[in-house]
Design a protein around this motif. Structure first.
Motif, mmCIF file in Angstrom:
data_model
loop_
_atom_site.group_PDB
_atom_site.id
_atom_site.type_symbol
_atom_site.label_atom_id
_atom_site.label_comp_id
_atom_site.label_asym_id
_atom_site.label_seq_id
_atom_site.Cartn_x
_atom_site.Cartn_y
_atom_site.Cartn_z
ATOM 1 N N LEU A 107 0.944 -1.487 -0.087
ATOM 2 C CA LEU A 107 0.033 0.149 0.119
ATOM 3 C C LEU A 107 0.540 0.947 -0.145
ATOM 4 C CD1 LEU A 107 -3.032 0.576 0.160
ATOM 5 C CD2 LEU A 107 -2.797 0.361 2.663
ATOM 6 N N ALA A 108 1.879 1.234 0.232
ATOM 7 C CA ALA A 108 2.424 2.624 0.768
ATOM 8 C C ALA A 108 3.416 2.814 -0.182
ATOM 9 C CB ALA A 108 3.875 2.267 2.214
ATOM 10 N N ASN A 129 1.141 2.193 -6.443
ATOM 11 C CA ASN A 129 -0.673 3.442 -6.253
ATOM 12 C C ASN A 129 -0.769 1.763 -7.271
ATOM 13 O OD1 ASN A 129 -2.348 4.760 -6.269
ATOM 14 N ND2 ASN A 129 -1.074 6.336 -6.770
ATOM 15 N N LEU A 175 -10.585 8.306 1.102
ATOM 16 C CA LEU A 175 -9.431 9.596 1.980
ATOM 17 C C LEU A 175 -8.601 9.407 2.996
ATOM 18 C CD1 LEU A 175 -12.669 11.937 2.232
ATOM 19 C CD2 LEU A 175 -11.111 11.805 0.103
ATOM 20 N N SER A 176 -8.508 8.405 3.891
ATOM 21 C CA SER A 176 -8.062 8.493 4.707
ATOM 22 C C SER A 176 -6.474 7.260 4.420
ATOM 23 C CB SER A 176 -8.549 7.394 5.880
ATOM 24 O OG SER A 176 -8.515 6.030 4.887
ATOM 25 N N PRO A 186 -3.779 8.219 2.217
ATOM 26 C CA PRO A 186 -2.350 8.671 1.650
ATOM 27 C C PRO A 186 -2.444 9.239 3.210
ATOM 28 C CG PRO A 186 -4.081 9.791 0.684
ATOM 29 C CD PRO A 186 -5.135 8.525 0.874
ATOM 30 N N ILE A 187 -3.174 9.337 4.279
ATOM 31 C CA ILE A 187 -2.850 9.874 4.902
ATOM 32 C C ILE A 187 -2.370 8.970 6.222
ATOM 33 C CG2 ILE A 187 -4.188 10.633 7.906
ATOM 34 C CD1 ILE A 187 -5.959 12.182 5.902
ATOM 35 N N ILE A 232 -0.492 6.371 5.472
ATOM 36 C CA ILE A 232 1.060 6.501 4.144
ATOM 37 C C ILE A 232 1.996 6.905 5.267
ATOM 38 C CG2 ILE A 232 1.893 5.614 2.684
ATOM 39 C CD1 ILE A 232 -0.342 4.875 0.727
ATOM 40 N N GLU A 233 0.906 8.197 4.611
ATOM 41 C CA GLU A 233 2.293 9.300 5.512
ATOM 42 C C GLU A 233 2.644 8.735 7.069
ATOM 43 O OE1 GLU A 233 0.768 13.358 6.535
ATOM 44 O OE2 GLU A 233 0.425 13.000 4.117
ATOM 45 N N ARG A 234 1.847 8.068 8.180
ATOM 46 C CA ARG A 234 1.972 8.386 9.330
ATOM 47 C C ARG A 234 2.163 6.432 9.710
ATOM 48 N NH1 ARG A 234 2.019 12.851 10.753
ATOM 49 N NH2 ARG A 234 0.202 13.887 9.963
#
Lengths: 284, 442
Positions: free
Chosen positions: A120-121, A124, A273-274, A276-277, A279-281
């Motif tokens: 996932l990270a 795409n 929506l969650s 991308p957020i 992945i960043e975390r």
């Protein structure tokens, strides 16, 4: 010379919810685009699951069978078992298998997300594929167990009814309900492991608030709680439909189903929506 | 001329370096995204830092665009943003066409499934259509060069085979824009060659590449333009050799910031080792401490040791590496080889190794040193103090670069560590003489 589309993708900080039309469009496109990958993931996971086993597909039955035997031996006296309209072992059998399916479909999105975190990270791909794949696996298990259920129904000499044909579709709703809840929890489960840790005890309690191994009591607190429990109407509905061809609690079944559909759409948006957020975390 | 394939404008991205807080910010961000609240994205919250700050650039069609910078400079973050995996905090990114990423090879491989089965899954993840997979299966298998292993479970593959298989799949993807992150650092040299030739093919077919690497040689050789990032900010964009030069100068200054000699801190296990190399200094022929040497300039390696116990007949070894330590050394020098025997050592002392007119090409080098017991023990050679890195230095040349025509030639010479005096003739006519090592030392 490569052909490049005249219009590029644009990534901005704006919430995608601000352009709902485009969001719904991409959601639809991605859902369609994710079919092939979802199928591959189902095949991969199923093959991987059974490749290193000696008993292979037997494992789709064994845990359920064990649970069932245990339930029957331990016909608990704690709860007063009201008369069931079908033989009690068959009742328990359906209850256990359907409940297991519900639990599986609730866990499926969470498991799919945590298991494929690194994929996932880094790549795409349409994010819907993970969820579809996970649900596909649940449906496969349900299919195998359904064979068991059909066998037992015939064994107990239940008269075939036309309504029984609808039972698989009703079972699909049970899967959707579980999946909706799981999909809602999945983003949080990826951030906080508390979610995964808390689930097993919660599911145990929930099971006793659902007519899995005993029918809904006629009255009392438990009866009221059970009626409020969305899993009750769906699970009992499927079981009634499959064993008697009718569904006494049709209205509540329809209400829960409708709500599930609407909620599923909302949860799907949250999921998208969650990502991308998340992945960043999880990689930052 | 034509519109850019990638346009990045005023791009910033912040990260949080405390896990718990990062998770909580994640929940909050999700909340405000759903509630359509505009959060002040250009402000840092507690424990946050800018992973990228105000980055802008454009990449034209068919261009190979390099990103270099130190670890943590923001290169991978930038790639992730271009790949649409994470979203910007400020600014925007436009990417035209299908994006493919060569980022981590063999992602999602399942160890118990066969190579063939894993090709199907991995290809689907990367975005191959079912028909593509069927059509390209044999090509991928051939390209991976793993023979009959293709039907064996991937867990029985060597790591090199896994990487080859992963690359074979990714290389058969046919995107418009290819994002490449550090793939050249895995695999052996023939694998690297194949990677590079594949990238060149892709380029010739008109693809656009964004290439991330630490390997400045590769960046210089492959890219048309390079962007240097430092702490999330653009330092320079432009001609590869100029930007790479800048990057190398910057990193050189950083690594030697502590002074000219590298003093080693005592190792934690020093109680057990009977002898320790405590410092290493590099001197030129005038006994000046140096870290930069010109081509052919004498280098003297001075090592100080401290022996806790008396050691009989120690041998001192020095190994010279290019900046790719711990690969094979370019040169290995040992007192054993020269038959230079020391009866015994105790306490502090020093030894030195003078390299007379080294014909080393410009570039960064590493030195390792160790103290060997003898070669005749039963278990082969044993170390009193095993080889470990003791110093770094640079060979530089102001005149070599001028002599080189074209940057490709320059980058090739920079990749090769050895300079040999030579002479070119054409039809028995001497055309050019390459004397690298000056006749006169200081």
């Amino acid at each position: 010379m490569k052909q490049s589309s005249p219009e590029g993708v644009i990534y901005t900080p704006e919430s995608q919810l601000r352009s709902p039309g485009r969001l719904i469009g991409t959601m639809g496109r991605d859902l369609i685009a994710s079919r092939e990958l979802a199928w591959r993931l189902v095949v991969r996971d199923l093959r991987a699951r059974y490749r290193q086993t000696a008993f292979g597909f037997l494992w789709a039955f064994l845990p359920v069978l064990t649970a069932l035997v245990f339930q029957l031996l331990n016909q608990s006296q704690v709860f007063e078992v009201r008369d069931t309209r079908i033989p009690y072992p068959l009742f328990v059998m359906f209850g256990t298998i359907l409940w297991q399916t519900f639990v599986d479909s609730l866990n499926a999105p969470i498991r799919a997300l945590t298991k494929n975190k690194s994929m996932l990270a880094k790549v795409n791909f349409p994010r819907e594929a993970l969820i579809l794949g996970a649900v596909g696996e649940v449906l496969f298990d349900l299919g195998i167990r359904a064979v068991l259920l059909v066998g037992f129904t015939v064994w107990y000499g239940v008269e075939p009814q036309l309504g029984m044909v609808l039972a698989p579709f009703a079972a699909l709703l049970l899967v959707l309900l579980g999946m909706m809840i799981g999909l809602f929890l999945a983003p949080f489960a990826l951030l906080y492991e508390d979610v995964t840790l808390a689930l097993p005890p919660i599911m145990t309690v929930w099971m006793f608030l659902t007519p899995v191994v005993f029918p809904v009591p006629a009255s009392g607190l438990l009866s009221r709680v059970m009626h409020l429990n969305p899993a009750t109407s769906i699970l009992a509905g499927v079981r009634d439909l499959a064993t008697t061809g009718g569904m006494p609690g049709l209205s509540s079944f329809l209400v829960v189903s409708g709500t599930t559909f609407v909620a599923l759409m909302g949860v799907w948006v949250i999921y998208r929506l969650s990502i991308p957020i998340l992945i960043e975390r999880i990689t930052a | 001329m034509s519109d850019p394939v990638i346009r990045v404008e005023g791009l910033s991205k912040k990260f949080c370096n405390r896990l718990r807080r990062a998770l909580w910010y994640g929940v909050k961000d999700l909340g405000s995204e759903l509630l359509l609240r505009r959060r002040p994205r250009d402000q840092l919250r507690r424990d946050e830092f800018w992973a990228l700050k105000d980055v802008s650039f454009e990449v034209s069609p068919q261009e190979t665009f390099g990103l270099i910078g130190h670890n943590g400079a923001g290169k991978s973050t930038l790639l992730k943003l271009m790949n649409g995996l994470i979203r910007p905090d400020t600014g925007s990114i436009m990417v035209r066409g299908r994006v493919g990423a060569l980022i981590e090879l063999g992602l999602g491989f399942n160890p118990v499934l066969t190579g063939r089965e894993n090709i199907q899954v991995n290809a689907a993840v990367l975005g191959f259509k079912k028909s593509d997979i069927k059509r390209k299966m044999q090509q991928i298998i051939d390209f991976a060069e793993i023979g009959d292993f293709i039907d064996a479970p991937v867990q029985s593959f060597s790591s090199g085979m896994k990487v080859r298989l992963g690359f074979a799949i990714a290389a058969h993807l046919d995107p418009d824009v290819l994002l490449v992150d550090e793939i050249l650092s895995v695999g052996d040299s023939s694998f690297r060659d194949r990677c590079v030739s594949r990238l060149n093919n892709f380029k010739e077919e008109g693809g656009t590449i964004v290439f991330v690497s630490h390997n400045s040689l590769a960046v210089e050789a492959i890219c048309d333009r390079v962007l240097l990032l430092d702490h999330g900010q653009v330092v320079e964009v432009g001609d590869p050799s100029a930007v790479v030069e800048r990057y190398e100068t910057d990193s050189r200054q950083k690594s030697f910031i502590a002074g000219q000699s590298l003093r080693l801190s005592p190792q934690p296990s020093s109680d057990e080792s009977v002898i320790e190399i405590v410092s290493c200094e590099l001197q030129d022929s005038e006994a000046q401490l140096r870290n930069e040497f010109n081509i052919g300039e004498t280098i003297e390696i001075r090592l100080s040791y401290h022996a806790r116990e008396e050691i009989k007949r120690p041998y001192f070894d020095v190994a010279l590496y290019r900046d790719n330590w711990p690969a094979d050394p370019i040169s290995y020098m040992s007192t054993l080889e020269e038959g230079f025997e020391i009866e015994s050592v105790l306490g502090s002392g020093s030894f030195s190794c003078l390299i007379h007119k080294p014909n080393l090409a410009p570039g960064p080098y590493h030195l390792s040193a160790g103290v060997r017991r003898t070669t005749t023990t039963q278990l082969g050679s044993k170390w009193y103090a095993p080889l470990r890195p003791v110093a770094k230095f640079n060979v530089s040349s102001s005149d070599l670069r001028n002599r080189m025509k074209g940057r490709r030639a320059a980058s090739l010479t920079r990749a090769a560590p050895l300079l040999l005096d030579h002479r070119w003739s054409w039809n028995d006519r001497v055309m050019a003489v390459g004397d690298y090592v000056p006749e006169h030392d200081h």
